[in-house]
Design a protein around this motif. Structure first.
Motif, PDB file in Angstrom:
ATOM      1  N   GLU A  32      -6.660 -28.162  40.523  1.00  0.00           N
ATOM      2  CA  GLU A  32      -5.886 -27.132  39.832  1.00  0.00           C
ATOM      3  C   GLU A  32      -6.345 -26.970  38.389  1.00  0.00           C
ATOM      4  O   GLU A  32      -6.458 -25.849  37.891  1.00  0.00           O
ATOM      5  CB  GLU A  32      -4.390 -27.430  39.854  1.00  0.00           C
ATOM      6  N   THR A  59      -4.248 -20.484  44.491  1.00  0.00           N
ATOM      7  CA  THR A  59      -4.475 -21.901  44.209  1.00  0.00           C
ATOM      8  C   THR A  59      -3.320 -22.728  44.751  1.00  0.00           C
ATOM      9  O   THR A  59      -3.525 -23.773  45.381  1.00  0.00           O
ATOM     10  CB  THR A  59      -4.643 -22.137  42.694  1.00  0.00           C
ATOM     11  N   HIS A  63     -10.828 -21.986  34.723  1.00  0.00           N
ATOM     12  CA  HIS A  63     -11.833 -20.957  34.983  1.00  0.00           C
ATOM     13  C   HIS A  63     -11.223 -19.591  35.301  1.00  0.00           C
ATOM     14  O   HIS A  63     -11.798 -18.562  34.929  1.00  0.00           O
ATOM     15  CB  HIS A  63     -12.792 -21.424  36.073  1.00  0.00           C
ATOM     16  N   ILE A  64     -10.107 -19.567  35.978  1.00  0.00           N
ATOM     17  CA  ILE A  64      -9.427 -18.291  36.221  1.00  0.00           C
ATOM     18  C   ILE A  64      -9.034 -17.660  34.890  1.00  0.00           C
ATOM     19  O   ILE A  64      -9.263 -16.467  34.661  1.00  0.00           O
ATOM     20  CB  ILE A  64      -8.196 -18.485  37.137  1.00  0.00           C
ATOM     21  N   LEU A  84      -9.664 -25.026  38.395  1.00  0.00           N
ATOM     22  CA  LEU A  84      -9.463 -23.628  38.792  1.00  0.00           C
ATOM     23  C   LEU A  84      -8.672 -22.849  37.745  1.00  0.00           C
ATOM     24  O   LEU A  84      -9.035 -21.718  37.409  1.00  0.00           O
ATOM     25  CB  LEU A  84      -8.763 -23.555  40.150  1.00  0.00           C
ATOM     26  N   HIS A  85      -7.612 -23.447  37.224  1.00  0.00           N
ATOM     27  CA  HIS A  85      -6.798 -22.726  36.242  1.00  0.00           C
ATOM     28  C   HIS A  85      -7.621 -22.411  34.993  1.00  0.00           C
ATOM     29  O   HIS A  85      -7.568 -21.298  34.467  1.00  0.00           O
ATOM     30  CB  HIS A  85      -5.534 -23.513  35.875  1.00  0.00           C
TER      31      HIS A  85
END
Length: 128
Positions: free
Chosen positions: A78, A119, A84-85, A81-82
């Protein structure tokens, strides 16, 4: 608790966590320099998210027998991903120069939020 109920409760708790981490707990530092890849504020923002997710996963670890390795893996996933998002949204926003009065801003915001929700779906799927 049956598996479908477990999944729905986890998703609902992740969404509440997301509301607070994204809309109540962000500081000006976290919101600044969105298009800069290495950014301490974004790293801190992603950390706030995984602390919240840890609080969501903790009772499920105790109740559903999730391994600590899986919990740590989900939190690491997480965070990456968070980070990079949010970078992608910041980079796109700077590139397009959209503001809150432009439809493109809201489309980018919607894609950002959709990616975060996906996610959580993936995290729940992996946990269950």
């Amino acid at each position: 608790m049956d598996q479908i109920t477990l999944m729905l409760v986890m998703l609902a708790l992740f969404q509440v966590k997301h509301l607070f981490a994204d809309f109540y707990l962000q500081t000006p530092k976290m919101l600044s320099a969105g298009a800069t890849y290495v950014h301490a504020g974004r790293a801190q923002h992603a950390l706030v998210h995984i602390v919240g997710s840890f609080l969501v996963l903790l009772p499920f670890g105790l109740l559903a027998g999730l391994s600590w390795g899986l919990v740590v893996g989900l939190l690491a996933l997480e965070w990456v991903l968070h980070y990079h998002i949010d970078f992608g949204k910041g980079w796109w926003s700077k590139r397009t120069a959209f503001t809150t009065t432009d439809a493109g801003y809201w489309r980018a915001f919607g894609v950002d939020q959709l990616a975060h929700q996906w996610t959580y779906i993936a995290m729940v799927w992996m946990a269950v």
